[in-house]
Design an enzyme around this catalytic site. Structure first.
Site, mmCIF file in Angstrom:
data_model
loop_
_atom_site.group_PDB
_atom_site.id
_atom_site.type_symbol
_atom_site.label_atom_id
_atom_site.label_comp_id
_atom_site.label_asym_id
_atom_site.label_seq_id
_atom_site.Cartn_x
_atom_site.Cartn_y
_atom_site.Cartn_z
ATOM 1 N N ARG A 1 21.170 27.681 -29.647
ATOM 2 C CA ARG A 1 19.978 27.594 -28.801
ATOM 3 C C ARG A 1 19.889 28.832 -27.919
ATOM 4 O O ARG A 1 20.919 29.407 -27.512
ATOM 5 C CB ARG A 1 20.048 26.350 -27.908
ATOM 6 C CG ARG A 1 19.748 25.048 -28.639
ATOM 7 C CD ARG A 1 18.280 24.935 -29.078
ATOM 8 N NE ARG A 1 17.958 23.672 -29.696
ATOM 9 C CZ ARG A 1 17.819 23.461 -31.011
ATOM 10 N NH1 ARG A 1 17.982 24.454 -31.865
ATOM 11 N NH2 ARG A 1 17.493 22.271 -31.474
ATOM 12 N N HIS B 1 13.341 31.210 -35.695
ATOM 13 C CA HIS B 1 13.923 29.860 -35.641
ATOM 14 C C HIS B 1 13.755 29.137 -36.989
ATOM 15 O O HIS B 1 13.146 28.058 -37.062
ATOM 16 C CB HIS B 1 13.292 29.036 -34.506
ATOM 17 C CG HIS B 1 14.147 27.848 -34.134
ATOM 18 N ND1 HIS B 1 14.243 27.347 -32.865
ATOM 19 C CD2 HIS B 1 14.963 27.057 -34.886
ATOM 20 C CE1 HIS B 1 15.057 26.304 -32.852
ATOM 21 N NE2 HIS B 1 15.511 26.109 -34.076
#
Ligand code: GLV
Length: 309
Positions: free
Chosen positions: A224, A272
């Site tokens: 993350r 992502h």
């Protein structure tokens, strides 16, 4: 009684509904909170963010399934119904995709292949430039971390991993606690972050930690964005301590156009997508958890609410 799928279009909720229906045509599935006809009929919800706290609206809700590996988006909601179990996905296909992505990135750097895109004669004909170093260090030895560690081992790399609770995995040097993290970092050529986003991991990859890496190390963040301190990474790339970075996750997504990561010549950016949930592979375990929930059985892959993953 129904199963509610509440996911943004980018997650293709209709595909998931089709995949679930192909396994059980009797399922009553509703897509989107705005299309729920009767709140009392919703018994199971597939969600990722609890948009507008809608999960509080279903009095007969028995379980929630987070449609991703990371559950931080869901757990950051302040309006989650109390006492309703949350399960996550542990998907072999996602583990394969992640392993494949990581191997591709490590080999791109190791064989310096991106330099040939700019200059086909980056090394003289018949010779090759090789980035030295064979040591992989993985932060986070959960489902994805372990699968990736084993893949690197099979490919002939030396592999170490660090996790909150010490793990034992054949062939992999496993570390836990801060003191041994420093030892692992000082030997690492490729650092891969797969830690979950929790209050413990916020800003974890900061100047102090990253500067413990072996000189010339390469950093890959597929965990993350909030785990990495952006400015500290840039400083260590610019000073030459780190040789490069590949980043798939960011503090703000999509990554703002003016962000310094863009156009940095040592940073490779992907949007992502290192490992995305695939509906047809996720469907069987969602159905299994749905059936468990309605018959009062314990769910598979329950989220540890205390530790936040
Ligand atoms: C992707 O980032 C996931 O959490 O599955």
């Amino acid at each position: 009684m129904s199963l509610l799928i509440c996911l943004p279009n980018k997650f293709q909720p209709q595909l998931l509904s089709n995949a679930l229906k192909s396994l059980d045509s009797e399922l009553h599935i509703e897509i989107g909170k705005e299309h729920v006809k009767n709140n009392s009929s919703v018994e199971f919800a597939v969600d990722w963010k609890n948009h507008e706290g809608h999960l509080l609206n279903y009095p007969n809700l028995k379980a929630i399934l987070s449609y991703s590996h990371g559950v931080d988006n869901l757990l950051s909601s302040t309006e989650l119904p109390q006492g309703i179990p949350i399960a996550r996905l542990k998907d072999e296909t996602m583990a394969k995709l992640m392993s494949e992505y990581l191997l591709a990135v490590v080999l791109l750097h190791r064989r310096q292949l991106l330099n040939y895109a700019k200059n086909p004669e980056f090394s003289n004909w018949g010779t090759s430039k090789y980035h030295p170093g064979n040591q992989i260090g993985i932060l986070g030895l959960g489902y994805l971390g372990q699968a990736s560690a084993k893949m690197f081992l099979r490919m002939g790399f030396d592999v170490a991993g660090w996790s909150r609770r010490i793990k034992q995995i054949e062939g992999i040097k496993c570390f836990s606690e801060t003191k041994s993290l420093l030892k692992m970092l000082s030997q690492t050529d490729y650092l891969i972050n797969l830690l979950p986003n929790t209050s413990d991991t916020l800003d974890f990859l900061n100047y102090q930690i990253l500067s413990m890496l072996k000189r010339g190390a390469y950093v890959i963040n597929v965990g993350r964005g909030k785990t990495l301190v952006d400015e500290d990474l840039i400083e260590l790339l610019d000073s030459g301590h780190l040789s490069g970075a590949c980043l798939d996750v960011f503090r703000t997504e999509p990554l703002p156009f003016k962000h310094k990561f863009r156009n940095h010549n040592k940073i490779l950016i992907t949007p992502h997508n290192s490992s995305i949930t695939q509906a047809e592979f996720a469907a069987p375990q969602i159905l299994e958890n749905y059936r468990r929930a309605i018959s009062g059985k314990k769910l598979l892959h329950l989220v540890d609410m205390k530790h936040g993953y």
